[in-house]
Design a protein around this motif. Structure first.
Motif, short mmCIF file in Angstrom:
data_model
loop_
_atom_site.label_atom_id
_atom_site.label_comp_id
_atom_site.label_asym_id
_atom_site.label_seq_id
_atom_site.Cartn_x
_atom_site.Cartn_y
_atom_site.Cartn_z
N LEU A 82 0.74 -1.13 -0.16
CA LEU A 82 0.02 0.08 -0.14
C LEU A 82 1.03 1.41 -0.10
O LEU A 82 0.52 2.40 -0.36
N ARG A 83 2.16 1.07 0.79
CA ARG A 83 2.73 2.28 0.89
C ARG A 83 4.26 1.96 0.36
O ARG A 83 4.56 0.84 0.79
N PRO A 84 5.13 2.90 -0.23
CA PRO A 84 6.47 2.42 -0.47
C PRO A 84 7.24 2.13 0.87
O PRO A 84 8.23 1.39 0.77
N ASN A 85 6.94 2.68 2.24
CA ASN A 85 7.65 2.24 3.13
C ASN A 85 7.50 0.96 3.90
O ASN A 85 8.05 0.49 4.85
N GLY A 86 6.88 0.27 3.05
CA GLY A 86 6.46 -1.05 3.54
C GLY A 86 5.21 -1.67 4.22
O GLY A 86 5.21 -2.58 4.90
N LEU A 87 4.01 -0.83 4.07
CA LEU A 87 3.04 -1.13 4.47
C LEU A 87 2.23 -1.99 3.77
O LEU A 87 2.18 -1.77 2.13
N ILE A 88 1.78 -3.07 4.01
CA ILE A 88 1.22 -4.24 3.22
C ILE A 88 -0.10 -4.77 3.58
O ILE A 88 -0.18 -5.05 4.90
N ILE A 89 -1.07 -4.75 2.78
CA ILE A 89 -2.38 -5.28 3.18
C ILE A 89 -2.41 -6.53 2.67
O ILE A 89 -2.24 -6.88 1.79
N THR A 90 -3.20 -7.55 3.74
CA THR A 90 -3.49 -8.91 3.27
C THR A 90 -4.77 -9.16 3.94
O THR A 90 -5.41 -8.37 4.60
N ASN A 91 -5.07 -10.56 4.16
CA ASN A 91 -6.26 -11.06 4.48
C ASN A 91 -5.72 -11.37 5.92
O ASN A 91 -4.52 -11.76 6.20
N TYR A 92 -6.72 -11.18 6.99
CA TYR A 92 -6.64 -11.38 8.61
C TYR A 92 -6.46 -12.99 8.68
O TYR A 92 -5.48 -13.40 9.33
#
Lengths: 279, 372
Positions: A82-92
């Motif tokens: 989601l963000r270049p700084n390493g925020l990643i969205i996934t399923n719970y």
């Protein structure tokens, strides 16, 4: 009359020349590459999105004999940067209960991740990796409300832990509601792109390479794809993710800083003034 | 007056363009239809009859079906080795005519086979072979085959990934395998995977599935390998692999520590075939057996650390590098002796004798065997 005619014919010839040229270019292109317009769009969309979809491997602890925790390689899933700084969205459900989470970026970079926040109701989690000096490529977000049934969508993910995989299909239906283990997932996108275990948390994109959904569930008597897959719409992520990424809204943080600054300054200047008065 | 003429002409042209654009089919659909009409006649059904025994040991003929592509006007048909089985072969052409076919040759390492029917070339549609080197993820992949013996079927998908490596049943690795989400089911085996220009890019060979039917993950042997194998099968009846005459296993740091070797990773030589090229060049296999956990290892053996200057970290990498060479090529093996001295062996690779595949079974007890 003669002058006007000659100009007119020149225009005509010019037009003809340009048209022939364009036709030639078009023809040579189609014969050389021999791709249909849809193929070109699919390839471009994949190239744009591929660096933003990561493979997630989770290790879970299992109680072994004598109840000591034995680490075992467990699940494979996917995630979206989601963000270049390493925020990643996934399923719970991809990262739920994981002892440690390993993220594979672009097929070669292995990074350790930690869970930042989770929302079990929407089956979403945000995890963070330490990217160091090499930022990740963030995905572009689309608009899931604008999706139409029959529109082409692509799923990028990591089915069965095989590695990065592209599958294509169409939007079968929007606004589906699923009930699973007491949880109710609302307003899902249904697609016939092959979605399998391991695709969870992966991206569903449109042909312009924008994220429209996050692959979440399948309906299947066999446990593998029968071409009925479901994705959480990206607009849900847009609504939920800011809160997941930062439990304190930005304005609250800013207000706190301003308030603290005012307090500090007041106490400093106040003391000085008092000192003067005493003197 | 002149303007009126010009405008009417322009209007006519516009109308023509509009009519051609306004056809009910997209260019994608037009492409699919055109490809099927042009190439379906080049795809054949292959039925193999084998004698199986039922529970009471009565002989029962069992039929297996697969798909093949006509690749040569002389009647050569390319298919999978696992399609042809060992019994009587019948090829059914698109016009419904059935022909007895004979096996020309097969290769276990790539799971490919060539069968031949004796039909005049006028009656055959040949599907041209393309190039699998420049394939891109996202481009179209079309499979024509005979799933579950239903009859000819067209399925369309995209290329899901390129460059996967899968292991054949004899332990050999097949590289650059194409993955597709076009529905591939039992019976599609041996059929062509075709790109949008109508050329074969792969031979549909395997699926990944917990259910036994398509879950959108199918694999095809790349046509660049298939072309090499097919031409040799037609010429010689078998595909020749370069041959070292040695069985290898992975060297792990744990094994290296026990054997007191100066290198941590490489391909440990377990058995050297007597009289093979490796033995003649002085490569040494294991002498005594030792046991580390569940692995049986041989001490006193050489470790291959490089092949023609390319570093190899395990048995698979060594096998891959050697298979890139042809029989008769000179190979330069960088090895480390069991006493720790590095050495370079230069010799000429042999040709794997037919049937030598079973050699790999010698080292089956060893973790991840490889034989070259």
């Amino acid at each position: 009359m003669l002058g006007r005619l000659s100009i007119f014919t020149i225009y005509c010839y010019c037009g003809l020349f340009v048209a022939t040229l364009l036709a030639c270019i078009g023809f040579s292109r189609t014969s050389a590459l021999a791709f249909t317009s849809e193929e070109i769009a699919t390839m471009k969309a994949y190239e744009r999105v591929a660096p933003s979809v990561v493979n997630i491997t989770t290790h879970q602890c299992e109680p072994g004999y004598f109840l000591c925790a034995v680490p075992s390689i467990e699940g494979a899933g996917s995630g979206i940067v989601l963000r270049p700084n390493g925020l990643i969205i996934t399923n719970y459900h991809v990262v739920y209960g994981a002892r440690d989470i390993e993220v594979m970026v672009a097929g070669k970079r292995r990074l350790k991740a930690r869970i930042i926040a989770s929302d079990p109701d929407y089956d979403l989690s945000v995890i963070k990796v330490n990217v160091g000096k090499r930022p990740l490529r963030a995905i572009k977000l689309g608009d899931s409300d604008a999706l139409r049934i029959g529109q082409r969508v692509l799923a990028v993910g990591n089915p069965f832990g095989l590695g990065e995989t592209l599958t294509a299909g169409v939007v079968s239906m929007t606004g589906r509601t699923l009930k699973d283990k007491g949880k109710v997932l609302k307003n899902l996108i249904q697609t016939d792109a092959a979605i399998n275990p391991g695709n969870s948390g992966g991206a569903l994109i449109d042909l312009s390479g924008r994220l429209v959904g996050i692959c979440t569930a399948i309906l299947s008597p066999t446990g593998a794809s029968v071409r009925i897959g479901f994705a959480t719409p990206v607009n849900r992520i847009k609504a939920v993710a800011p809160g997941l990424m930062n439990p304190w809204p930005k304005t609250v943080g800013l207000l706190t800083i301003v308030l603290l600054a005012v307090l500090v300054l007041r106490s400093l200047f106040g003391r000085r003034r008092r000192a003067v008065e005493v003197g | 007056m002149r303007y009126a003429k010009f405008f009417s002409l322009a209007l006519a042209v516009c109308l023509l363009i509009w009519i051609s654009r306004a056809s009910a089919l997209t260019d994608e659909e037009v492409n699919n239809i055109e490809l099927y009409q042009r190439l379906a006649a080049g795809v054949v059904k292959i039925t193999s009859t084998v004698i199986e025994h039922d529970v009471l040991m009565h002989a029962v003929p069992a039929e297996g079906t697969g798909t093949g592509s006509i690749i040569d006007p002389r009647g050569y048909i390319l298919t999978n080795k696992h399609v042809i089985g060992s019994g009587k072969l019948v090829v059914t052409l698109a016009n419904g005519k059935k022909y007895r076919a004979r096996l020309i040759g097969s290769d276990l390492g790539s799971d490919l086979a060539i069968v031949k029917i004796d039909v005049p070339p006028e009656g055959l549609t040949v599907i041209p072979m393309g190039d699998s080197a420049g394939l891109k993820v996202g481009q179209k992949a079309i499979s024509i085959g005979d799933p579950f013996g239903l009859g000819k079927s067209l399925t369309v998908g995209v290329i899901s990934s390129v460059g996967r490596t899968v292991r054949a049943s004899n332990g050999f690795l097949v590289e650059n395998v194409i993955q597709t989400d076009a529905a591939i089911n039992p019976g599609n085996s041996g059929g062509p995977l075709i790109d949008s220009s109508g050329k074969i890019i792969g031979i549909t060979t395997a699926i990944f599935s917990p259910t036994g039917a398509s879950v959108g993950i199918g694999f095809a042997i790349p046509v660049n390998l298939a072309r090499k194998v097919a031409s040799q099968l037609i010429k010689k009846g078998y595909y020749s692999y370069s041959y070292l005459g040695a069985a290898l296993m992975d060297l792990f740091p744990e094994i290296s520590r026990v054997l007191k070797l100066p290198v941590k990773r490489g391909a440990l030589v377990t058995v050297v075939v007597p009289g093979g090229p490796a033995q003649k060049a002085g490569l040494k296999g294991g002498i005594a057996k030792g046991r580390i956990g569940n692995d049986i290892v041989m001490s006193g053996a050489d470790v291959i650390v490089s092949v023609n200057g390319v570093q190899v970290n395990n048995a698979d990498a060594a096998v891959r590098e050697i298979h890139r060479l042809r029989p008769g090529d000179v190979v330069r093996l960088g090895i480390v002796r069991s006493d720790g001295t590095p050495k370079i062996l230069t010799f000429i690779l042999g040709e794997r004798p037919p049937g030598e595949h079973n050699r790999a079974a010698v080292s089956r007890i060893i973790h991840r065997p490889g034989a070259v």
